[in-house]
Write a protein that holds these residues in place. Structure first.
Motif, PDB file in Angstrom:
ATOM      1  N   ALA A 189      46.608 158.747  27.032  1.00  0.00           N
ATOM      2  CA  ALA A 189      45.524 158.024  26.372  1.00  0.00           C
ATOM      3  C   ALA A 189      45.912 157.336  25.069  1.00  0.00           C
ATOM      4  N   VAL A 190      47.143 157.479  24.606  1.00  0.00           N
ATOM      5  CA  VAL A 190      47.519 156.897  23.308  1.00  0.00           C
ATOM      6  C   VAL A 190      47.299 155.382  23.286  1.00  0.00           C
ATOM      7  N   ILE A 191      47.783 154.668  24.282  1.00  0.00           N
ATOM      8  CA  ILE A 191      47.628 153.204  24.295  1.00  0.00           C
ATOM      9  C   ILE A 191      46.147 152.820  24.387  1.00  0.00           C
ATOM     10  N   PRO A 192      45.368 153.404  25.309  1.00  0.00           N
ATOM     11  CA  PRO A 192      43.936 153.065  25.315  1.00  0.00           C
ATOM     12  C   PRO A 192      43.228 153.383  23.998  1.00  0.00           C
ATOM     13  N   ILE A 193      43.598 154.474  23.334  1.00  0.00           N
ATOM     14  CA  ILE A 193      42.981 154.809  22.046  1.00  0.00           C
ATOM     15  C   ILE A 193      43.342 153.762  21.001  1.00  0.00           C
ATOM     16  N   LEU A 194      44.611 153.376  20.935  1.00  0.00           N
ATOM     17  CA  LEU A 194      45.025 152.353  19.971  1.00  0.00           C
ATOM     18  C   LEU A 194      44.379 151.004  20.295  1.00  0.00           C
ATOM     19  N   ALA A 195      44.220 150.705  21.576  1.00  0.00           N
ATOM     20  CA  ALA A 195      43.617 149.430  21.983  1.00  0.00           C
ATOM     21  C   ALA A 195      42.148 149.351  21.590  1.00  0.00           C
ATOM     22  N   LYS A 196      41.488 150.492  21.434  1.00  0.00           N
ATOM     23  CA  LYS A 196      40.066 150.517  21.059  1.00  0.00           C
ATOM     24  C   LYS A 196      39.843 150.410  19.551  1.00  0.00           C
ATOM     25  N   GLN A 197      40.912 150.449  18.774  1.00  0.00           N
ATOM     26  CA  GLN A 197      40.766 150.332  17.329  1.00  0.00           C
ATOM     27  C   GLN A 197      40.315 148.913  16.971  1.00  0.00           C
ATOM     28  N   PRO A 198      39.569 148.757  15.877  1.00  0.00           N
ATOM     29  CA  PRO A 198      39.123 147.423  15.470  1.00  0.00           C
ATOM     30  C   PRO A 198      40.315 146.476  15.271  1.00  0.00           C
ATOM     31  N   GLU A 199      40.146 145.243  15.706  1.00  0.00           N
ATOM     32  CA  GLU A 199      41.218 144.256  15.552  1.00  0.00           C
ATOM     33  C   GLU A 199      41.398 143.881  14.085  1.00  0.00           C
ATOM     34  N   LYS A 200      42.672 143.591  13.755  1.00  0.00           N
ATOM     35  CA  LYS A 200      43.022 143.151  12.401  1.00  0.00           C
ATOM     36  C   LYS A 200      43.792 141.840  12.517  1.00  0.00           C
ATOM     37  N   PRO A 201      43.727 140.995  11.504  1.00  0.00           N
ATOM     38  CA  PRO A 201      44.363 139.683  11.605  1.00  0.00           C
ATOM     39  C   PRO A 201      45.893 139.718  11.692  1.00  0.00           C
ATOM     40  N   ASN A 202      46.539 140.755  11.221  1.00  0.00           N
ATOM     41  CA  ASN A 202      48.007 140.785  11.179  1.00  0.00           C
ATOM     42  C   ASN A 202      48.640 141.671  12.255  1.00  0.00           C
ATOM     43  N   GLU A 203      47.964 141.881  13.352  1.00  0.00           N
ATOM     44  CA  GLU A 203      48.458 142.820  14.370  1.00  0.00           C
ATOM     45  C   GLU A 203      49.789 142.410  14.995  1.00  0.00           C
ATOM     46  N   LEU A 204      50.019 141.130  15.146  1.00  0.00           N
ATOM     47  CA  LEU A 204      51.292 140.683  15.719  1.00  0.00           C
ATOM     48  C   LEU A 204      52.443 140.808  14.726  1.00  0.00           C
ATOM     49  N   ASP A 205      52.108 141.032  13.473  1.00  0.00           N
ATOM     50  CA  ASP A 205      53.116 141.190  12.430  1.00  0.00           C
ATOM     51  C   ASP A 205      53.503 142.667  12.299  1.00  0.00           C
ATOM     52  N   ASN A 206      54.137 143.182  13.335  1.00  0.00           N
ATOM     53  CA  ASN A 206      54.607 144.570  13.313  1.00  0.00           C
ATOM     54  C   ASN A 206      56.034 144.596  13.847  1.00  0.00           C
ATOM     55  N   PRO A 207      56.831 145.596  13.474  1.00  0.00           N
ATOM     56  CA  PRO A 207      58.236 145.629  13.879  1.00  0.00           C
ATOM     57  C   PRO A 207      58.484 146.160  15.290  1.00  0.00           C
ATOM     58  N   VAL A 208      57.456 146.687  15.951  1.00  0.00           N
ATOM     59  CA  VAL A 208      57.640 147.302  17.272  1.00  0.00           C
ATOM     60  C   VAL A 208      57.933 146.241  18.322  1.00  0.00           C
ATOM     61  N   ARG A 209      58.932 146.511  19.131  1.00  0.00           N
ATOM     62  CA  ARG A 209      59.277 145.626  20.247  1.00  0.00           C
ATOM     63  C   ARG A 209      59.087 146.317  21.590  1.00  0.00           C
ATOM     64  N   ILE A 210      59.237 147.662  21.607  1.00  0.00           N
ATOM     65  CA  ILE A 210      59.150 148.418  22.859  1.00  0.00           C
ATOM     66  C   ILE A 210      58.367 149.703  22.632  1.00  0.00           C
ATOM     67  N   ALA A 211      57.497 150.030  23.589  1.00  0.00           N
ATOM     68  CA  ALA A 211      56.821 151.326  23.618  1.00  0.00           C
ATOM     69  C   ALA A 211      57.209 152.003  24.934  1.00  0.00           C
ATOM     70  N   PHE A 212      57.691 153.231  24.856  1.00  0.00           N
ATOM     71  CA  PHE A 212      58.093 153.989  26.037  1.00  0.00           C
ATOM     72  C   PHE A 212      57.037 155.035  26.338  1.00  0.00           C
ATOM     73  N   GLY A 213      56.675 155.182  27.614  1.00  0.00           N
ATOM     74  CA  GLY A 213      55.721 156.228  27.924  1.00  0.00           C
ATOM     75  C   GLY A 213      55.301 156.260  29.371  1.00  0.00           C
ATOM     76  N   ALA A 214      54.106 156.808  29.586  1.00  0.00           N
ATOM     77  CA  ALA A 214      53.574 156.959  30.939  1.00  0.00           C
ATOM     78  C   ALA A 214      52.062 157.104  30.886  1.00  0.00           C
ATOM     79  N   GLY A 215      51.438 156.727  31.966  1.00  0.00           N
ATOM     80  CA  GLY A 215      50.019 156.981  32.142  1.00  0.00           C
ATOM     81  C   GLY A 215      49.072 155.969  31.541  1.00  0.00           C
ATOM     82  N   CYS A 216      49.537 154.784  31.247  1.00  0.00           N
ATOM     83  CA  CYS A 216      48.662 153.755  30.696  1.00  0.00           C
ATOM     84  C   CYS A 216      48.130 152.878  31.834  1.00  0.00           C
TER      85      CYS A 216
END
Length: 150
Positions: free
Chosen positions: A46-73
């Motif tokens: 549920a981590v990705i669905p929980i994060l996806a439900k957070q309120p949107e912010k204008p700078n969301e694309l400005d993050n250093p993450v390129r890859i998320a590894f996991g399962a069950g999304c």
């Protein structure tokens, strides 16, 4: 086990760095990502669905993450999350006893798939009567019990 295999061990092998939080917080997640300049993170269920439900912010694309590894999304949530945050999710399948024998790669991802067997594993599929299903059988695409043998 998940944090051990996908986070700690891979970082040690790559001579990288690891940040382990005391607990997951959806409201602090992206602040921690920015603070430590994390380029990857590990998730379950549920981590990705929980994060996806957070309120949107204008700078969301400005993050250093390129890859998320996991399962069950769920695929629809993954598609939205990847576009919203500008990253790629790579899913796999594993168990504590055997590690992660099946995983996607950046160059071989199919919607709804957890990937292909890694070369160091032997994967076999068995039907409900414990008969092995041959690779070329049409039953391979239907439901069946899976046996993963390292």
């Amino acid at each position: 086990m998940n944090a051990q295999c996908l986070t700690t061990i891979t970082a040690l092998l790559a001579e990288g760095q690891v940040v382990l939080s005391d607990k997951f917080s959806a409201t602090r997640f992206w602040d921690e990502i920015h603070k430590y300049q994390a380029t990857q993170f590990n998730y379950l269920g549920a981590v990705i669905p929980i994060l996806a439900k957070q309120p949107e912010k204008p700078n969301e694309l400005d993050n250093p993450v390129r890859i998320a590894f996991g399962a069950g999304c769920p695929q629809s949530v993954m598609d939205y999350f990847e576009k919203r945050f500008g990253l790629k999710c790579m899913e796999g399948f594993g168990m504590t006893e055997i590690g992660i024998p099946v995983h996607t790669t950046l160059y071989d991802r199919r919607p709804g798939s957890c990937g292909k067997p890694l070369p160091i594993y032997e994967i076999r599929l068995f039907d409900d009567d414990d008969n092995e299903v041959p690779w070329e059988s049409p039953e391979r695409s239907s439901s069946g019990r899976k046996s993963l043998l390292p």
